[in-house]
Design an enzyme around this catalytic site. Structure first.
Site, PDB file in Angstrom:
ATOM      1  N   SER A  22       0.792  -1.132   0.045  1.00  0.00           N
ATOM      2  CA  SER A  22       0.019  -0.024  -0.185  1.00  0.00           C
ATOM      3  C   SER A  22       0.955   1.254  -0.106  1.00  0.00           C
ATOM      4  O   SER A  22       0.417   2.438   0.014  1.00  0.00           O
ATOM      5  CB  SER A  22      -0.994  -0.006   1.277  1.00  0.00           C
ATOM      6  OG  SER A  22      -0.201   0.003   2.269  1.00  0.00           O
ATOM      7  N   HIS A 155     -39.804  22.126 -11.352  1.00  0.00           N
ATOM      8  CA  HIS A 155     -39.902  21.351 -12.570  1.00  0.00           C
ATOM      9  C   HIS A 155     -39.127  21.867 -13.923  1.00  0.00           C
ATOM     10  O   HIS A 155     -39.570  21.749 -15.005  1.00  0.00           O
ATOM     11  CB  HIS A 155     -41.306  21.269 -12.999  1.00  0.00           C
ATOM     12  CG  HIS A 155     -41.949  20.787 -11.679  1.00  0.00           C
ATOM     13  ND1 HIS A 155     -42.205  19.239 -11.123  1.00  0.00           N
ATOM     14  CD2 HIS A 155     -42.717  21.539 -10.789  1.00  0.00           C
ATOM     15  CE1 HIS A 155     -43.355  19.316 -10.214  1.00  0.00           C
ATOM     16  NE2 HIS A 155     -43.453  20.292  -9.971  1.00  0.00           N
ATOM     17  N   SER A 276     -13.465  24.288 -28.293  1.00  0.00           N
ATOM     18  CA  SER A 276     -13.540  23.347 -29.119  1.00  0.00           C
ATOM     19  C   SER A 276     -12.626  22.844 -30.087  1.00  0.00           C
ATOM     20  O   SER A 276     -12.137  23.977 -30.718  1.00  0.00           O
ATOM     21  CB  SER A 276     -14.916  22.913 -29.677  1.00  0.00           C
ATOM     22  OG  SER A 276     -14.972  21.958 -30.906  1.00  0.00           O
ATOM     23  N   LYS A 282     -16.907  27.636 -30.021  1.00  0.00           N
ATOM     24  CA  LYS A 282     -17.465  27.267 -29.028  1.00  0.00           C
ATOM     25  C   LYS A 282     -16.760  27.763 -27.584  1.00  0.00           C
ATOM     26  O   LYS A 282     -15.574  28.228 -27.596  1.00  0.00           O
ATOM     27  CB  LYS A 282     -17.210  25.872 -28.907  1.00  0.00           C
ATOM     28  CG  LYS A 282     -18.196  25.012 -29.707  1.00  0.00           C
ATOM     29  CD  LYS A 282     -19.685  25.124 -29.385  1.00  0.00           C
ATOM     30  CE  LYS A 282     -19.975  24.448 -28.140  1.00  0.00           C
ATOM     31  NZ  LYS A 282     -20.275  22.977 -28.247  1.00  0.00           N
ATOM     32  N   GLU A 289     -19.080  21.421 -15.834  1.00  0.00           N
ATOM     33  CA  GLU A 289     -19.332  20.020 -16.242  1.00  0.00           C
ATOM     34  C   GLU A 289     -18.581  19.129 -15.549  1.00  0.00           C
ATOM     35  O   GLU A 289     -19.342  18.134 -14.883  1.00  0.00           O
ATOM     36  CB  GLU A 289     -19.266  19.827 -17.780  1.00  0.00           C
ATOM     37  CG  GLU A 289     -20.196  20.669 -18.410  1.00  0.00           C
ATOM     38  CD  GLU A 289     -19.661  20.873 -20.065  1.00  0.00           C
ATOM     39  OE1 GLU A 289     -19.990  20.027 -20.617  1.00  0.00           O
ATOM     40  OE2 GLU A 289     -19.262  21.736 -20.480  1.00  0.00           O
TER      41      GLU A 289
HETATM   42  N1  ARG Z   1      -1.330  -1.269   5.337  1.00  0.00           N
HETATM   43  C1  ARG Z   1      -2.256  -1.882   6.329  1.00  0.00           C
HETATM   44  C2  ARG Z   1      -3.630  -1.378   6.119  1.00  0.00           C
HETATM   45  O1  ARG Z   1      -3.712  -0.207   5.571  1.00  0.00           O
HETATM   46  C3  ARG Z   1      -1.988  -1.721   7.639  1.00  0.00           C
HETATM   47  C4  ARG Z   1      -2.368  -2.558   8.749  1.00  0.00           C
HETATM   48  C5  ARG Z   1      -1.923  -4.062   8.297  1.00  0.00           C
HETATM   49  N2  ARG Z   1      -2.117  -4.987   9.461  1.00  0.00           N
HETATM   50  C6  ARG Z   1      -1.706  -6.248   9.291  1.00  0.00           C
HETATM   51  N3  ARG Z   1      -1.900  -6.931  10.029  1.00  0.00           N
HETATM   52  N4  ARG Z   1      -1.258  -6.745   7.889  1.00  0.00           N
HETATM   53  O2  ARG Z   1      -4.798  -1.866   6.564  1.00  0.00           O
END
Ligand code: ARG
Length: 458
Positions: A22, A155, A276, A282, A289
């Protein structure tokens, strides 16, 4: 080497590393991760769980890590999965053994929930500040054009004349409630998960109240399983943002309509419209939008989060890592939409003559006539029917309502008086709506003063 690799004898598969990481997006939590860790280290030392010298080393080291990240010199590593392990690992590289004490009495499960809450508390304020900017832009426009009359719509049909400022101030109210919602949500965000550990709490004598104070949390979450296992604060925040986006989309839609050739109620600055590539003539309201269109993803992130959480058994499940990208995107999208719309409103000019003309259709004052009759003893339902008959008569005979004679009017409205012929005036109609909340100029002025007072106090 992953920080949890002790019990494993095989290396994580390449695909798994890529799938579970992540760090590519949760890196934005770094200031909050560091803030939480510093408070945690200070608490550990204060409780005699780690030596004070180690806590000092940790805190100094975390500041060094922070400086590296801010200088763009930090090497984020996918194999270290997330922001927590990236920072901790670099800390230990920098300061050695004391770094290895930081994770005492803590799990990534309570750590991530803490980081998110600190981040969201900060962002709730940022979104609120952007909302206030948009409100101020609307307010300035309302104040500048206090006398402009336009048709109000229900409306999408001409309904009754209103002040353009009254229409704008309706949005100031809506965005004001959005701010209230965020302030309310903040109460539930601002509670401390840290100290809950992975699920069950800690055997160590942690002082969670100290950590909460150090981080500015109002309360300590009472139940460790709740603290690591729920994400309702994210669902709630996403709901609030979805409502903001809904309001943004409506304002945008009004602007798109007003800017169309058919309406031609407003002008927008060149810097806030686009052309455009094919049609040289345009000038398109693309900002409005897009602000309208981006509502889709903001709603989508709310649905995604609700769906991710649905039916999850307690407590933490890795599914919950999916809570971040949508949240980040909703926050970024809403903030940028608010900022861009506010700037665009600075270039908006009402075409007052067009608006006035559209509002001068005497049919818009039919209600005023029915209310006049109501004031003069005719039960409103009967008055409504009589005026309806009069409108039908005029339509059938090609007579504008304000051109009918008293005699013609009396065919449908037996008790009509000379005075009734003068009702078909938009300015008169607007100024007559003096009851609280109505569009009369003194009410609109009072609304403007109210909001100016609110902003002056903040
Ligand atoms: N990157 C994980 C999350 O965002 C952090 C917590 C992960 N915990 C674990 N036991 N894998 O959820």
């Amino acid at each position: 080497m992953a920080l949890w690799s002790g019990r494993f004898s095989e290396k994580t598969d390449e695909l798994v590393a890529k799938y579970t990481e992540s760090i590519s997006y949760d890196r934005r939590l770094y200031p909050f991760d560091i803030q939480g860790s510093k408070a945690h280290a200070a608490m550990l030392a204060r409780q005699g769980i780690i030596p004070q010298a180690d806590a000092d080393a940790i805190i100094g080291g975390l500041d060094a890590v922070l400086a590296e990240i801010e200088a763009g010199k930090f090497d984020f590593k996918q194999e270290l999965e997330d922001i927590h392990m990236n920072i901790e690992s670099r800390l230990t590289e920098l300061i050695g053994q004391p770094g290895a004490r930081l994770h005492t009495g803590r799990s990534r499960n309570d750590q991530i929930a803490t980081d998110e809450r600190l981040y969201m508390r900060h962002e709730a304020e940022e979104v609120t500040a952007q909302l206030a900017k948009l409100q101020k832009a609307l307010l300035a426009l309302a104040e500048r054009h206090q006398d402009v009359i336009m048709p109000g719509f229900t409306h999408m049909q001409h309904a009754q004349p209103v002040l353009f400022a009254h229409h704008l101030l309706a949005y100031v109210e809506m965005f004001g409630r959005d701010c209230e919602r965020l302030a309310d949500c903040r109460h539930r965000i601002n509670r401390l998960p840290l100290g809950s550990g992975a699920i069950a709490g800690s055997t160590l004598p942690l002082d969670r109240n100290f950590t909460a104070d150090a981080l500015g949390f109002d309360e300590v979450l009472r139940n460790s399983m709740d603290a690591v296992g729920d994400r309702d604060y994210i669902v709630e925040f996403l709901s609030d943002l979805a409502i903001v986006a809904m309001h943004i989309s409506r304002l945008s839609e009004d602007i798109v309509i007003w800017f169309s050739q058919e309406f031609a109620f407003i002008e927008l600055g060149d810097a806030f419209t686009t052309g455009s590539s094919l049609m040289p003539q345009k000038k398109n309201p693309d900002v409005a939008e897009l602000a309208r269109g981006k509502t889709g993803r903001v709603y989508g992130h709310l649905m995604a989060m609700l769906t991710t959480m649905k039916g999850l058994p307690l407590t933490y499940n890795r599914d919950m890592q999916e809570d971040k990208e949508g949240l980040f995107d909703s926050i970024d999208t809403v903030k940028l939409s608010l900022a861009t719309l506010a700037a665009m409103l600075g270039t908006l000019k009402p075409r007052t003559e067009r608006m006035r003309q559209a509002a001068s259709d005497p049919a818009l004052m039919a209600t005023d006539l029915a209310e006049w009759l109501g004031r003069h003893g005719v039960p409103f339902r009967d008055a409504h029917r009589q005026v309806g008959r009069f409108v039908g008569f005029c339509a059938a005979n090609g007579i504008a309502l304000d051109k009918a004679t008293l005699k013609q009017m009396r065919e449908s409205i037996p008790t009509a008086q000379e005075e009734c012929l003068a009702i078909f005036d938009a300015a008169h109609s607007v100024s007559a709506r003096k009851a609280i909340g109505g569009t009369a100029s003194e009410n609109v002025k009072a609304q403007i003063e109210y909001w100016k007072g609110r902003f002056a106090r903040n």
